[in-house]
Scaffold this motif. Structure first.
Motif, PDB file in Angstrom:
ATOM      1  N   PRO A 113       0.366  -1.329  -0.178  1.00 37.30           N
ATOM      2  CA  PRO A 113       0.534   0.346  -0.144  1.00 37.30           C
ATOM      3  C   PRO A 113       0.680   1.550  -0.293  1.00 37.30           C
ATOM      4  O   PRO A 113       0.400   2.496   0.367  1.00 37.30           O
ATOM      5  N   LEU A 114       1.675   1.454  -0.713  1.00 39.52           N
ATOM      6  CA  LEU A 114       3.077   2.266  -0.601  1.00 39.52           C
ATOM      7  C   LEU A 114       2.123   3.873  -1.209  1.00 39.52           C
ATOM      8  O   LEU A 114       2.191   4.866  -0.834  1.00 39.52           O
ATOM      9  N   ASP A 166       0.179   5.243   1.185  1.00 38.18           N
ATOM     10  CA  ASP A 166       0.955   5.439   2.891  1.00 38.18           C
ATOM     11  C   ASP A 166       1.291   7.268   2.993  1.00 38.18           C
ATOM     12  O   ASP A 166       2.127   8.107   3.007  1.00 38.18           O
ATOM     13  N   THR A 190       1.596   8.714   5.828  1.00 33.89           N
ATOM     14  CA  THR A 190       2.755   8.353   6.624  1.00 33.89           C
ATOM     15  C   THR A 190       3.813   9.344   5.989  1.00 33.89           C
ATOM     16  O   THR A 190       4.305  10.075   7.022  1.00 33.89           O
ATOM     17  N   GLN A 191       3.773   8.837   5.053  1.00 30.03           N
ATOM     18  CA  GLN A 191       4.802   9.130   3.922  1.00 30.03           C
ATOM     19  C   GLN A 191       4.333  10.503   3.443  1.00 30.03           C
ATOM     20  O   GLN A 191       5.573  11.152   3.249  1.00 30.03           O
ATOM     21  N   PHE A 192       3.209  10.631   2.274  1.00 27.26           N
ATOM     22  CA  PHE A 192       3.101  11.259   1.167  1.00 27.26           C
ATOM     23  C   PHE A 192       1.757  11.789   1.858  1.00 27.26           C
ATOM     24  O   PHE A 192       0.958  11.443   2.680  1.00 27.26           O
ATOM     25  N   ASP A 200       2.859  -3.320   7.561  1.00 26.43           N
ATOM     26  CA  ASP A 200       2.183  -1.867   7.234  1.00 26.43           C
ATOM     27  C   ASP A 200       2.551  -2.042   5.661  1.00 26.43           C
ATOM     28  O   ASP A 200       1.977  -2.249   4.720  1.00 26.43           O
ATOM     29  N   LEU A 201       3.679  -1.992   5.402  1.00 28.08           N
ATOM     30  CA  LEU A 201       4.132  -1.797   3.623  1.00 28.08           C
ATOM     31  C   LEU A 201       4.407  -3.265   3.290  1.00 28.08           C
ATOM     32  O   LEU A 201       5.192  -3.665   3.815  1.00 28.08           O
ATOM     33  N   LYS A 227      11.752   7.077   3.824  1.00 29.22           N
ATOM     34  CA  LYS A 227      12.438   6.817   5.100  1.00 29.22           C
ATOM     35  C   LYS A 227      12.638   4.795   5.392  1.00 29.22           C
ATOM     36  O   LYS A 227      13.479   3.990   5.822  1.00 29.22           O
TER      37      LYS A 227
END
Lengths: 248, 182
Positions: A138-139, A142, A144-146, B119-120, B168
């Motif tokens: 699921p990048l 995501d 939390t980063q983008f 998560d990822l 990250k």
């Protein structure tokens, strides 16, 4: 004559834009958009190379990854798609000796590819949206980063390019299959069959070989266009799914 | 088990030679059909025989090199192999959560690395001291991700994420995390 005048009017003013036909104008638009984005890609490529040798203080890591994400897409869609679409939209009618099915649709393709590319590039530039082209779920979502807005506009830009691509596909196949009013009617299915190589394949097993209705370069363009259509369908579908997920 | 470095070098040599042979054939074909004079025609039987030979070499190369892949037999017989040791590792927020005790393995032991992501999508790779990779696998969230490996020599390995998981993710390195002793 200064550089800008030469650039817009040609050497010694020999480029006369008002004498161009709508087809020439359309083709030239694609070339200009394609070359502009090629320039983008060249500059970005050099920035990324330099950054890998030694990080540039002006470019934070997030910006670097945003460039890394947008760069191949700008190269493929903004530059290569534009130049290839322009060339093929000119070549197919030229080789088949009939007008392009719709110049208006071709101009829409050019506009959508150009604006779509700018939209996703600018979105990445501003918001540092950087899931890379691999899009490992699921990048892309995501947050939390983008930024969610960054992602939304990035995918929206890609969707615009894909819509332009669908218009290109329709235009190419319609140009191949339609018969101009002043000519003897040719069945669209036979033209399509020839363009996709189906009649050629059947010829391998026939005693009485049928004549190819479409020349080899047009058939090659048609088959390449099928790949482009599949790409557009898959990317558009995936893009819309991600977009719905982001907005929801 | 053969070291993956040796497999890599062997495959690079074999495939480079194969490509060179193809290039020589194409070059020979191009030269012959473009040169002046009567002899610019190539016997189709000869040409297609050479192409068939290349296909045969290509397929054989795949089969032979497939057999040299050190982890192949272990992967195929996974169900019947019992691991000497199992390590459970989880990944979340761009951080590997390693077992509390140091991961120390005896030479020739078969070890199962069971890695989960919360998560990822990440990567799980073991790297030698010279930064070359021993093995890696993809770690998908919501899926079982494991790899069975036999360590045939002593060494110290670091763990790194081998998949891009956002900016990250570039710092996901656990130095000297796995130690293989005699």
């Amino acid at each position: 004559m200064n550089f800008l005048q030469t650039l817009t009017n040609g050497e010694e003013g020999l480029f006369k834009s008002d004498t161009l036909t709508p087809m020439q104008k359309m083709t030239l638009r694609f070339v200009v958009v394609g070359l502009l984005y090629y320039g983008f890609v060249v500059v970005e490529g050099m920035i990324m190379r330099t950054y890998q040798v030694t990080p540039i203080s002006l470019i934070p890591p997030n910006q670097y990854f945003a460039i890394l994400t947008a760069h191949p897409l700008v190269g493929i869609f903004g530059s290569t798609y534009s130049i290839v679409f322009g060339a093929f939209l000119f070549l197919v009618p030229f080789l088949m000796k009939k007008p392009l099915w719709s110049i208006k649709l071709a101009n829409w393709t050019c506009g959508l590819v150009g604006i779509g590319t700018f939209t996703f590039w600018f979105s990445g530039f501003l918001t540092h949206y950087a899931p890379l082209y691999t899009l490992y779920w699921p990048l892309p979502a995501d947050f939390t980063q983008f930024s969610v807005w960054g992602g939304t506009f990035f995918i929206f830009g890609i969707a615009l390019v894909m819509l332009g691509t669908v218009f290109f596909v329709i235009n190419v196949f319609k140009t191949i299959t339609y018969t101009p009013e002043d000519r003897e009617k040719q069945p669209a299915s036979a033209l399509l069959s020839s363009a996709l190589g189906i009649s050629g394949l059947k010829n391998l097993f026939r005693k009485n070989k049928q004549e190819h209705l479409v020349s080899l370069p047009v058939a090659a363009i048609a088959r390449g266009t099928v790949d482009t259509a599949f790409n557009a369908i898959v990317i558009l579908f995936t893009g819309v799914l991600i977009l719905v997920y982001m907005i929801a | 088990m053969i070291d993956s470095n040796i497999v890599l070098i062997g495959q690079a040599i074999a495939y480079t030679l194969y490509v060179l042979i193809i290039m020589i054939l194409i070059g020979w074909f191009g030269y012959n059909i473009t040169r002046q004079g009567k002899s610019n025609v190539i016997n189709p039987k000869l040409f297609y025989s050479l192409v068939a030979l290349l296909v045969l070499i290509g397929v054989s190369l795949h089969i032979v090199t497939h057999e040299t892949i050190p982890w192949k037999s272990m992967d195929l017989n996974r169900a019947s192999i019992k691991a000497d040791k199992t390590f459970y590792i989880s990944v979340a927020n761009h951080k590997f959560n390693l077992p509390a005790e140091k991961m120390i393995i005896k030479t020739n032991n078969k070890v199962l690395f069971n890695v989960t992501s919360e998560d990822l999508t990440y990567g799980f790779g073991l790297f030698r001291q010279d930064n070359s990779m021993l093995f890696q696998m993809q770690v998908l969230p919501g899926h079982k991700n494991d790899i069975l490996w036999q360590f045939d020599r002593p060494g110290i390995y670091s763990i790194r994420s081998t998949e891009y998981s956002g900016p990250k993710g570039i710092k996901m390195i656990e130095k000297n995390a796995v130690i293989v002793t005699n």
